[in-house]
Design a protein around this motif. Structure first.
Motif, mmCIF file in Angstrom:
data_model
loop_
_atom_site.group_PDB
_atom_site.id
_atom_site.type_symbol
_atom_site.label_atom_id
_atom_site.label_comp_id
_atom_site.label_asym_id
_atom_site.label_seq_id
_atom_site.Cartn_x
_atom_site.Cartn_y
_atom_site.Cartn_z
ATOM 1 N N LEU A 1 -2.365 -4.132 7.405
ATOM 2 C CA LEU A 1 -1.223 -5.011 8.310
ATOM 3 C C LEU A 1 -2.205 -5.512 9.610
ATOM 4 O O LEU A 1 -1.457 -6.028 10.304
ATOM 5 N N ARG A 2 -3.145 -5.296 9.496
ATOM 6 C CA ARG A 2 -4.166 -5.783 10.820
ATOM 7 C C ARG A 2 -3.548 -5.353 11.865
ATOM 8 O O ARG A 2 -3.421 -6.086 13.184
ATOM 9 N N THR A 3 -3.223 -4.123 12.148
ATOM 10 C CA THR A 3 -2.768 -3.622 13.394
ATOM 11 C C THR A 3 -3.053 -1.879 13.517
ATOM 12 O O THR A 3 -3.637 -1.524 12.403
ATOM 13 N N THR A 4 -2.726 -1.211 14.589
ATOM 14 C CA THR A 4 -2.832 0.190 14.548
ATOM 15 C C THR A 4 -1.569 0.852 14.152
ATOM 16 O O THR A 4 -0.363 0.205 14.328
ATOM 17 N N PRO A 5 -1.498 2.064 13.719
ATOM 18 C CA PRO A 5 -0.349 2.721 13.483
ATOM 19 C C PRO A 5 0.466 2.797 14.904
ATOM 20 O O PRO A 5 1.645 2.815 14.676
ATOM 21 N N GLN A 6 -0.167 2.907 16.172
ATOM 22 C CA GLN A 6 0.551 2.928 17.351
ATOM 23 C C GLN A 6 1.255 1.772 17.362
ATOM 24 O O GLN A 6 2.595 1.779 17.925
ATOM 25 N N ARG B 1 -6.055 2.465 6.796
ATOM 26 C CA ARG B 1 -5.316 2.119 5.780
ATOM 27 C C ARG B 1 -4.387 0.725 6.582
ATOM 28 O O ARG B 1 -4.021 -0.196 5.934
ATOM 29 N N VAL B 2 -3.676 1.254 7.717
ATOM 30 C CA VAL B 2 -2.597 0.271 8.236
ATOM 31 C C VAL B 2 -3.452 -0.785 8.523
ATOM 32 O O VAL B 2 -3.153 -1.970 8.540
ATOM 33 N N GLN B 3 -4.902 -0.629 9.398
ATOM 34 C CA GLN B 3 -5.552 -1.720 9.652
ATOM 35 C C GLN B 3 -5.841 -2.841 8.589
ATOM 36 O O GLN B 3 -5.665 -3.926 8.736
ATOM 37 N N ASP C 1 0.733 -1.284 -0.028
ATOM 38 C CA ASP C 1 -0.016 0.041 0.116
ATOM 39 C C ASP C 1 0.837 1.349 0.122
ATOM 40 O O ASP C 1 1.631 1.194 0.922
ATOM 41 N N THR C 2 0.703 2.233 -0.789
ATOM 42 C CA THR C 2 1.727 3.183 -1.188
ATOM 43 C C THR C 2 1.632 4.025 0.099
ATOM 44 O O THR C 2 2.601 4.680 0.603
ATOM 45 N N LEU C 3 0.367 4.309 0.695
ATOM 46 C CA LEU C 3 0.233 5.225 2.050
ATOM 47 C C LEU C 3 0.773 4.688 2.901
ATOM 48 O O LEU C 3 1.601 5.333 3.992
ATOM 49 N N VAL C 4 0.535 3.452 3.188
ATOM 50 C CA VAL C 4 1.218 2.719 4.270
ATOM 51 C C VAL C 4 2.820 2.990 4.240
ATOM 52 O O VAL C 4 3.459 2.973 5.308
ATOM 53 N N ASN C 5 3.327 2.615 2.871
ATOM 54 C CA ASN C 5 4.742 2.798 2.839
ATOM 55 C C ASN C 5 5.354 4.095 3.016
ATOM 56 O O ASN C 5 6.276 4.160 3.913
ATOM 57 N N ARG C 6 4.472 5.325 2.796
ATOM 58 C CA ARG C 6 5.004 6.484 3.141
ATOM 59 C C ARG C 6 4.826 6.635 4.840
ATOM 60 O O ARG C 6 5.848 7.210 5.233
ATOM 61 N N CYS D 1 -2.348 13.250 5.026
ATOM 62 C CA CYS D 1 -3.718 12.674 4.874
ATOM 63 C C CYS D 1 -4.190 12.570 6.478
ATOM 64 O O CYS D 1 -3.516 13.292 7.442
ATOM 65 N N THR D 2 -5.565 12.466 6.811
ATOM 66 C CA THR D 2 -5.925 12.434 8.117
ATOM 67 C C THR D 2 -5.541 11.224 8.983
ATOM 68 O O THR D 2 -5.035 10.032 8.535
ATOM 69 N N GLN D 3 -5.538 11.460 10.210
ATOM 70 C CA GLN D 3 -5.240 10.412 11.268
ATOM 71 C C GLN D 3 -6.242 9.158 10.972
ATOM 72 O O GLN D 3 -5.910 8.177 11.111
ATOM 73 N N LYS D 4 -7.365 9.230 10.755
ATOM 74 C CA LYS D 4 -8.193 8.679 10.737
ATOM 75 C C LYS D 4 -8.070 7.560 9.467
ATOM 76 O O LYS D 4 -8.281 6.307 9.189
#
Length: 305
Positions: free
Chosen positions: A244-249, A239-241, A202-207, A231-234
């Motif tokens: 990658l099935r997890t949270t950014p934190q 996208r991370v969820q 995912d391009t956004l997740v890569n960034r 982008c927004t935090q939401k």
């Protein structure tokens, strides 16, 4: 649970193909500090076999004596001569003792000969794809690097075996471990680099990953991270969820702790110094997080390593 792989080798098998299947499984065990995968090597009769480059392998037993979760059939070169009644009978018998069947490189041919790929999508080494399609009309032959169709797994060659192994780790253990395994092999030979970038599809997740890995010593809030990637935090949380099935934190924490684990193993820096490099205010805070993530303290990990 440990997934048991039984790898069926024939004279002329490819070392490259074998390593590309087994080494990612080994790395998944190493990174997770769990025995997620086990493997045994076997031959039809239990006798030693030699690879195409002359490597001799003494099997753990004959195929008929083993059962497990995944049977990996790996003939590589000379596969047409292996299409014999004794081989096919042995494969059919072994198929009933395994939940999944995999044909690597030209292993798809032997599985198809036994009727074990009928009504399934499958691939084979692309040099043999036309012949495969003509010989086995009941199989839907496709030109893909690898194919997972239910409990049938096939790949097109040695390099594709690595991709298939990563896909299986992703399916079994989740995308984050699969990504870390890929990263481990990309970073070999770069002992001076501890933060080579993980890669997502995912391009956004890569960034987001790039920003995280550039700010391990001074971690950003997820709000600031989202602002930096535009982008927004939401949105980044979603996208991370999804990817990658997890949270950014949790992902950010995992990256920092992966660096801590690597520094603990490969350097003589103090735990306090490592804590500072990984964005923790003190060694105690990092030690608590490290133990929660990996089941042991950095000092215990260092001593065992």
């Amino acid at each position: 649970m440990t997934r048991q792989y039984n790898v069926l080798l024939f004279d002329g098998f490819s070392n490259h193909c074998l390593a590309n299947m087994v080494e990612p499984l080994r790395a998944a065990n190493t990174l997770s500090r769990q025995t997620l995968y086990a493997w045994r090597f076997c031959s039809i009769d239990g006798q030693p076999v030699h690879s195409s480059s002359g490597l001799a392998v003494t099997p753990d037993g004959a195929l008929g004596d083993l059962n497990g979760d995944v049977l990996v059939v790996m003939p590589s070169y000379g596969y047409l001569a292996l299409d014999t009644r004794p081989t096919i009978r042995t494969l059919l018998s072994a198929a009933s003792k395994h939940a999944q069947l995999a044909g690597l490189d030209t292993g798809s041919w032997l599985l198809a000969c036994a009727g074990l790929l009928d009504d399934h999508r499958a691939t084979i080494h692309w040099d043999e794809l036309s012949r495969f399609e003509e010989a086995f009309p009941a199989v839907e032959a496709v030109q893909k690097r690898f194919v997972i169709d239910g409990n049938r797994l096939t790949c097109s060659g040695a390099m594709a075996a690595f991709d298939l192994a990563l896909a299986l780790i992703r399916r079994d253990q989740g995308p984050l471990l699969s990504m870390e395994v890929a990263h481990l092999f990309m970073s070999r030979g770069r002992a001076d680099q501890y933060t080579l970038p993980l890669k997502s599809e995912d391009t956004l997740v890569n960034r987001a990953l790039n920003v995280m890995q550039s700010n391990l010593e001074t971690p950003l809030s997820i709000t600031d991270l989202a602002r930096r990637i535009g982008c927004t935090q939401k949105r980044i949380e979603m996208r991370v969820q999804d990817e990658l099935r997890t949270t950014p934190q949790a992902l950010y924490r995992r990256l920092r702790l992966n660096l801590a684990r690597k520094l603990s193993e490969e350097t003589e820096q103090s735990i306090a110094e490592i804590a500072g490099r990984c964005g923790y205010e003190n060694a105690s805070a990092m030690t608590r997080a490290f133990k929660a993530e990996f089941g042991q303290t950095p000092t215990e990990f260092r001593n065992r390593a």
